[in-house]
Design an enzyme around this catalytic site. Sequence first.
Site, mmCIF file in Angstrom:
data_model
loop_
_atom_site.group_PDB
_atom_site.id
_atom_site.type_symbol
_atom_site.label_atom_id
_atom_site.label_comp_id
_atom_site.label_asym_id
_atom_site.label_seq_id
_atom_site.Cartn_x
_atom_site.Cartn_y
_atom_site.Cartn_z
ATOM 1 C CB SER A 258 -10.489 -0.822 -3.280
ATOM 2 O OG SER A 258 -9.200 -0.248 -3.332
ATOM 3 C CE LYS A 259 -10.229 -5.847 2.151
ATOM 4 N NZ LYS A 259 -10.993 -6.648 3.037
ATOM 5 N NE ARG A 260 -6.180 -3.712 -4.188
ATOM 6 C CZ ARG A 260 -6.198 -3.034 -5.318
ATOM 7 N NH1 ARG A 260 -5.171 -2.297 -5.670
ATOM 8 N NH2 ARG A 260 -7.249 -3.087 -6.107
ATOM 9 C CE LYS A 261 -5.858 2.760 -6.149
ATOM 10 N NZ LYS A 261 -6.525 2.828 -7.404
#
Length: 495
Positions: A258-261
Amino acid sequence: MSSEESIRVRIAPSPTGLLHVGTVRTALFNYYFARQNKGNFIIRIEDTDTARSTKEYEENIITGLQNLGLVADEDPIKGGPFGPYRQSERKATYRPYLEQLLAEGKAYYCYCTKEELEKVHKEQMAQKQAPRYPGTCHGRSEEDKKNRIAEGIVPVIRLKIPGSLKTVVFKDLIRGKIEQHTKELDDFIIAKDLDNPLYNFVVVIDDVMMKITHIIRGEDHIPNTFKQVLIYQAIGVKNPPHFAHLPLILNSDKTKLSKRKNKVSINDYLGEGYLPEAILNFLSLLGWNPGNNQEVMDLNTITSLFNLGKVQKSSAVFDTTKFLWINGQYIRSLPFEKFIERSRNFLGKYAEQNPTLLEHALVLIQERCKKLSDIPELLAPLLEEKDIDISLLTSQKIPPTTVALALEIGQRVMQNWDKSEAFTIVNKAEICEELKQLFLKEIVAHNLKNGDVLWPIRAALSGQQSSPGAFEMIWFSGREKSLQKLKIAHAALRT
Ligand code: GLU
């Protein structure tokens, strides 16, 4: 698919974001399969979600793939024999199929309200059942339907799962036979109305019309595949495409990418100075490997080695350390001229440096550069003048007397070195070799270890904890300047 039909594969990205690493992985595996089989690789843009799709994202995806070297045989820009390649331009093709299914009773209008459906789902959940549509409208009377229309209810279109069908089965080229009991499925919605079909329906019609032979896409689509198999059956397709579902890509902590990680857009990686060829190489290893330990391979090599049937079933981990290592390998193997070219946009404040000095610095850092955005940091010790820090010279637990001796040796070698020719990239190896011989002689004569002498000299010349080695630093600084720096360091040590 009959044997004489040529292989046709496609990716069908939705232009709702920048080119994603997962899209490129799917594109690569499709591309390898197409090239191996002398087939066609197609890009079809799924832009029916008008609220989220944009032309900019479409452009970013298509040109992004092209710039990476993944050139499609048919796409919305270059067209092809089965166009248009944008779903939004294919709307007229879907309606007759919907009309046919309705006429044959294989699909039906559903007039249930949201509230009614919610109530049913709640009851099902209370009985620990999965929420599913109970097929209410399949038997609804004509009069009831009329009344509901009169009440302003806008019906949707559902596919009727044949009552006699117990399981939906397909053979996955990676996972083998996969099946789902029809109890776990329901009469799902295939269109909001005749002119607004939904993803699962549209994708089947597009794949049929474009004569797609193999659908290679992410594992997250397996639930859709069951629905799509039912649609192929309903519209009477005898030989649906083959399916292959690629493993999920996970972050290092085993959560879904995911783009959060992690950075997930190709632009981010290009912006950080990952080379396109390294990106392709790394992404190709997410779910596949050549069966030996080889990890650095170009597109042509992978095209010849790739084997769809050998793609792993278990999830692939997006290992950023490995990615960086692979990128470093590619940077290191660039011919120097190419390294200069590629570094141009990453020089930061050093872009204005004297070109020869800059090239001399670049040649020294290429080997240690893991991504192009590291370049300014690697150049700093070479291009910034720094006051000598004595604690650095003694930081390797070398006794101060030995450090002093090393600096004396350094000065002596510089003074006695009979070298008047200019130091260039061409004679770099020769100069460094000559220096090595001169220093080794002194080191042996004084019964010292290499590091005892070379570390203080390197540190005195660079002023940094890490930098190119002593001989390269001397080559870079030149004889006079090296001598001067060693003198200053030596004097500073004695005060
Ligand atoms: N638009 C879908 C996606 O981006 C494509 C699904 C498919 O390949 O059928 O995931």
